[in-house]
Design a protein around this motif. Structure first.
Motif, PDB file in Angstrom:
ATOM      1  N   UNK A 178       0.834  -1.202   0.000  1.00 36.99           N
ATOM      2  CA  UNK A 178       0.000   0.000   0.000  1.00 36.99           C
ATOM      3  C   UNK A 178       0.871   1.254   0.000  1.00 36.99           C
ATOM      4  N   UNK A 210       2.123   1.647  -3.545  1.00 39.19           N
ATOM      5  CA  UNK A 210       1.022   2.081  -4.412  1.00 39.19           C
ATOM      6  C   UNK A 210       0.717   3.559  -4.170  1.00 39.19           C
ATOM      7  N   UNK A 242      -4.141   9.134  -5.599  1.00 38.95           N
ATOM      8  CA  UNK A 242      -5.538   9.073  -6.001  1.00 38.95           C
ATOM      9  C   UNK A 242      -5.991   7.631  -6.255  1.00 38.95           C
ATOM     10  N   UNK A 243      -5.208   6.896  -7.037  1.00 39.20           N
ATOM     11  CA  UNK A 243      -5.624   5.529  -7.347  1.00 39.20           C
ATOM     12  C   UNK A 243      -5.566   4.664  -6.091  1.00 39.20           C
ATOM     13  N   UNK A 244      -4.592   4.916  -5.222  1.00 33.77           N
ATOM     14  CA  UNK A 244      -4.531   4.146  -3.980  1.00 33.77           C
ATOM     15  C   UNK A 244      -5.825   4.315  -3.186  1.00 33.77           C
ATOM     16  N   UNK A 245      -6.344   5.539  -3.152  1.00 36.45           N
ATOM     17  CA  UNK A 245      -7.618   5.772  -2.449  1.00 36.45           C
ATOM     18  C   UNK A 245      -8.746   4.974  -3.094  1.00 36.45           C
ATOM     19  N   UNK A 246      -8.705   4.892  -4.432  1.00 38.38           N
ATOM     20  CA  UNK A 246      -9.755   4.133  -5.131  1.00 38.38           C
ATOM     21  C   UNK A 246      -9.706   2.652  -4.749  1.00 38.38           C
ATOM     22  N   UNK A 247      -8.544   2.177  -4.295  1.00 40.78           N
ATOM     23  CA  UNK A 247      -8.415   0.780  -3.863  1.00 40.78           C
ATOM     24  C   UNK A 247      -8.869   0.624  -2.405  1.00 40.78           C
ATOM     25  N   UNK A 248      -9.277   1.728  -1.782  1.00 34.70           N
ATOM     26  CA  UNK A 248      -9.695   1.654  -0.383  1.00 34.70           C
ATOM     27  C   UNK A 248      -8.577   1.969   0.600  1.00 34.70           C
ATOM     28  N   UNK A 249      -7.449   2.480   0.100  1.00 33.25           N
ATOM     29  CA  UNK A 249      -6.341   2.807   0.999  1.00 33.25           C
ATOM     30  C   UNK A 249      -6.603   4.158   1.659  1.00 33.25           C
ATOM     31  N   UNK A 250      -6.512   4.189   2.977  1.00 35.40           N
ATOM     32  CA  UNK A 250      -6.609   5.448   3.704  1.00 35.40           C
ATOM     33  C   UNK A 250      -5.240   6.116   3.633  1.00 35.40           C
ATOM     34  N   UNK A 275      -3.518   7.621   6.651  1.00 33.44           N
ATOM     35  CA  UNK A 275      -2.956   6.619   7.561  1.00 33.44           C
ATOM     36  C   UNK A 275      -1.593   6.131   7.052  1.00 33.44           C
ATOM     37  N   UNK A 276      -1.499   5.930   5.731  1.00 38.95           N
ATOM     38  CA  UNK A 276      -0.227   5.479   5.156  1.00 38.95           C
ATOM     39  C   UNK A 276       0.853   6.543   5.359  1.00 38.95           C
ATOM     40  N   UNK A 303     -13.571  12.168  -5.277  1.00 39.23           N
ATOM     41  CA  UNK A 303     -12.223  12.606  -5.656  1.00 39.23           C
ATOM     42  C   UNK A 303     -12.174  14.112  -5.896  1.00 39.23           C
ATOM     43  N   UNK A 311     -12.838   9.192  -0.224  1.00 37.60           N
ATOM     44  CA  UNK A 311     -12.779   8.261  -1.353  1.00 37.60           C
ATOM     45  C   UNK A 311     -12.542   6.820  -0.889  1.00 37.60           C
ATOM     46  N   UNK A 312     -11.619   6.631   0.039  1.00 31.73           N
ATOM     47  CA  UNK A 312     -11.307   5.249   0.437  1.00 31.73           C
ATOM     48  C   UNK A 312     -12.482   4.571   1.128  1.00 31.73           C
ATOM     49  N   UNK A 359     -14.889   3.561  -1.669  1.00 33.75           N
ATOM     50  CA  UNK A 359     -14.362   2.363  -2.333  1.00 33.75           C
ATOM     51  C   UNK A 359     -14.625   1.132  -1.475  1.00 33.75           C
ATOM     52  N   UNK A 360     -14.393   1.255  -0.176  1.00 33.68           N
ATOM     53  CA  UNK A 360     -14.568   0.115   0.723  1.00 33.68           C
ATOM     54  C   UNK A 360     -16.028  -0.324   0.794  1.00 33.68           C
ATOM     55  N   UNK A 389      -0.672   0.724 -11.301  1.00 38.46           N
ATOM     56  CA  UNK A 389       0.575   1.030 -10.600  1.00 38.46           C
ATOM     57  C   UNK A 389       1.715   0.432 -11.410  1.00 38.46           C
ATOM     58  N   UNK A 399       4.522  -1.585  -9.769  1.00 36.77           N
ATOM     59  CA  UNK A 399       4.152  -2.801  -9.046  1.00 36.77           C
ATOM     60  C   UNK A 399       3.943  -3.896 -10.087  1.00 36.77           C
ATOM     61  N   UNK A 445      -3.706  -5.206  -4.755  1.00 32.89           N
ATOM     62  CA  UNK A 445      -4.173  -3.888  -4.304  1.00 32.89           C
ATOM     63  C   UNK A 445      -5.682  -3.753  -4.500  1.00 32.89           C
ATOM     64  N   UNK A 486      -7.438  -4.839  -1.533  1.00 32.23           N
ATOM     65  CA  UNK A 486      -6.813  -4.270  -0.332  1.00 32.23           C
ATOM     66  C   UNK A 486      -7.729  -4.254   0.881  1.00 32.23           C
TER      67      UNK A 486
END
Lengths: 309, 235
Positions: free
Chosen positions: A176, A179, A185-193, A196-197, B52, B71-72, B75-76, B89, B92, B100, B103
């Motif tokens: 994460x 990423x 932006x895309x990391x957020x779309x994956x649900x990454x906060x 927090x990261x 976004x 946003x996160x 998504x969740x 990515x 990656x 991911x 995730x």
């Protein structure tokens, strides 16, 4: 030959400390494209906190073995620095996340000055000495004198770097982080906060800085409120040498910079016919920094910007 | 009861209104497309839905209000956006990109099942699983972006111009897959400039112009509409 072997050993020890500090710079840069100039001060606070705890432990339990006392200092310094790093990001950088890039750079320098002065108020202007608690063994190998402390610093530093590499390359959190470094932006779309990261990145980097701070003060036998400044600049140079944003680059850059500096200090007298002495050691880091910025700004392992997805 | 209900969505950049208060309804299991010319506000609509960009209006998903959420979190809750330009990515590996996508999930056994499923949908991704995603061709990257979104088991999949920049043969393959995914029960909102393609595979369509919905209805009917034929189908 003796000088060469000795300076290689010294350089490796210094370099493994630089590498730990450089990792903190490079991890933050990788995610936020921000140079956290207060990172050197986190290293200094780590040393100061550890020395305070060591002093207190010695006062209360004079019979404790030296290694345990030092370990106690480190174990307090690490969470203290983690908390500090977390706080620095919240106070100095998070409110400026969407500001022009110059703004967080200025707060970074401001934060660095604030921490230096706070440390001066708490611990004074005097050098604080590191008590002789660690094993003092000395060995001569290939003409170079090696101490227990040097062996210990290098082994611990390499172990930590190995652990960090595993964290970044093999864990869910590390994935994460990578990423997020590529696209917040895309990391957020994956649900990454992402917040927090970012916090965790500062926390991990500051933990490494705490260990490095204790290593430096143990190695030189002292600590000082101003020690983070030069150490920070050198570690930053190391991160740039390896390619800022690149984790393996920071490790390599730190080690190389330590070795270049030690060899430079060892031979500068001979090279200049005695005109310049080994106290010019600090020059080499900046010579390396300028050379890299002129000839290879992306660093040894840095990717060309065009490669970013 | 719609899965997604949007009321009066507005998106503005600075002083410029990109989306001027639109309503959308998508029912469970539907494949709906949003078509319109370049700059009509289609992508801004999707970006607004995902939080976004700053937006006003009501977004209800599965009964819960999403307005103002991060946003996160959106998504969740089960909405996946495959962004314009794919957003893979690049540094990656293919396998890490897919990981991911999953995730926010902890059901490891089900994740393995889904991994096998997307590998079956896109065998090319399995062949290239250890390759850096940045080394894939454009079409492969689009496959990866869709597969990665599916790894999150979304209840609503938002696709932003999946045909953009791809060769006709690749576009056909991507669209076959979109149809397959829809048939498996995933609700899809497809944004396309290529109205012809989008109207052919979708059940319903919204037509967007200058930030507003100008027409909506069943796709087969819209495909016969003279205004649509003149404006978007080049007839």
């Amino acid at each position: 030959m003796d000088i060469l072997a000795q300076q290689l050993v010294n350089g490796l020890v210094l370099g493994s400390i630089y590498a730990l500090v450089a990792l903190g710079y490079t991890m933050v840069y990788g995610i936020l494209e921000l140079i956290n100039f207060a990172h050197g001060e986190v290293t200094m606070i780590g040393a100061m906190v550890a020395l305070t705890v060591i002093g207190a432990l010695l006062g209360v339990f004079p019979q404790l073995p030296g290694l345990v006392v030092v370990l106690g200092g480190v174990l307090v310094a690490i969470p203290a620095c983690m908390l500090l790093g977390f706080g620095i990001e919240k106070v100095a950088y998070r409110p400026l996340r969407h500001a022009p890039r110059l703004a967080p750079l200025i707060t970074a320098i401001g934060m660095s000055i604030v921490l230096q002065n706070a440390a001066m108020l708490v611990w004074g202007r005097q050098y604080v000495s590191f008590p002789p608690l660690l094993p003092q063994g000395r060995y001569v190998i290939l003409g170079a004198q090696i101490t227990d402390l040097q062996i210990f610093i290098v082994l611990l530093s390499f172990t930590i770097m190995g652990g960090l590499w595993l964290l970044v390359e093999r864990s869910r959190l590390g994935r994460a982080m990578r990423a997020t470094a590529q696209s917040r932006e895309v990391a957020q779309l994956m649900g990454v906060n992402v917040d927090r990261i970012v916090s965790l990145t500062f926390i991990v980097g500051s933990g490494l800085a705490a260990v490095a701070g204790v290593m430096v003060s143990a190695y030189y036998g002292l600590a000082h409120y101003y020690m983070g400044f030069m150490l920070g600049l050198k570690a930053f140079s190391a991160a740039v040498l390896g390619g800022i944003g690149n984790i393996v680059g920071a490790m390599l850059g730190g080690l190389l910079l330590g070795i270049i500096e030690a060899l430079g200090a060892g031979y500068i007298g001979d090279l200049t016919g005695g005109f310049l002495g080994s106290h010019y050691q600090d020059v080499f880091a900046f010579f390396v920094l300028i050379t890299v910025l002129v000839f290879r700004p992306s660093g040894l392992l840095g990717e060309r910007v065009a490669n970013r997805a | 009861m719609s899965l997604l209900a949007v009321r009066g969505l507005r998106v503005a950049y600075g002083g410029i209104q990109a989306v001027r208060g639109i309503d959308l309804d998508i029912a469970q299991g539907e494949l709906v497309c949003l078509i319109g010319p370049n700059g009509a506000g289609k992508s801004s609509t999707l970006r607004g839905l995902m939080g976004l960009v700053g937006h006003e209006g009501q977004v209800h998903f599965d009964g819960a209000c999403l307005t103002g959420r991060a946003t996160h979190e959106i998504a969740t809750r089960g909405i996946a956006l495959v962004p314009e330009g794919r957003g893979i990515f690049g540094r990656l590996t293919v396998a890490e990109n897919l990981a991911m996508g999953a995730y926010s999930r902890r059901d490891h056994a089900a994740i393995r099942v889904d991994m096998a499923h997307v590998h079956a949908l896109f065998p090319r991704l399995e062949e290239r699983r250890d390759q850096l995603a940045g080394t894939l061709s454009g079409g492969e990257q689009q496959m990866l972006a869709i597969a990665r979104a599916l790894m999150g088991r979304p209840r609503l999949l938002l696709l932003d111009e999946p045909s953009m920049g791809l060769a006709p043969l690749m576009v056909r393959r991507i669209y076959e897959t979109v149809t397959t995914v829809a048939r498996e029960g995933v609700t899809i909102l497809l944004v396309e400039q290529n109205a012809h393609l989008a109207l052919r595979i979708s059940q319903r369509a919204y037509v967007m112009e200058s930030g507003s919905i100008s027409l909506s209805g069943n796709s087969p009917e819209l495909a016969m509409d003279t205004r649509i034929r003149a404006a978007y189908l080049g007839e």
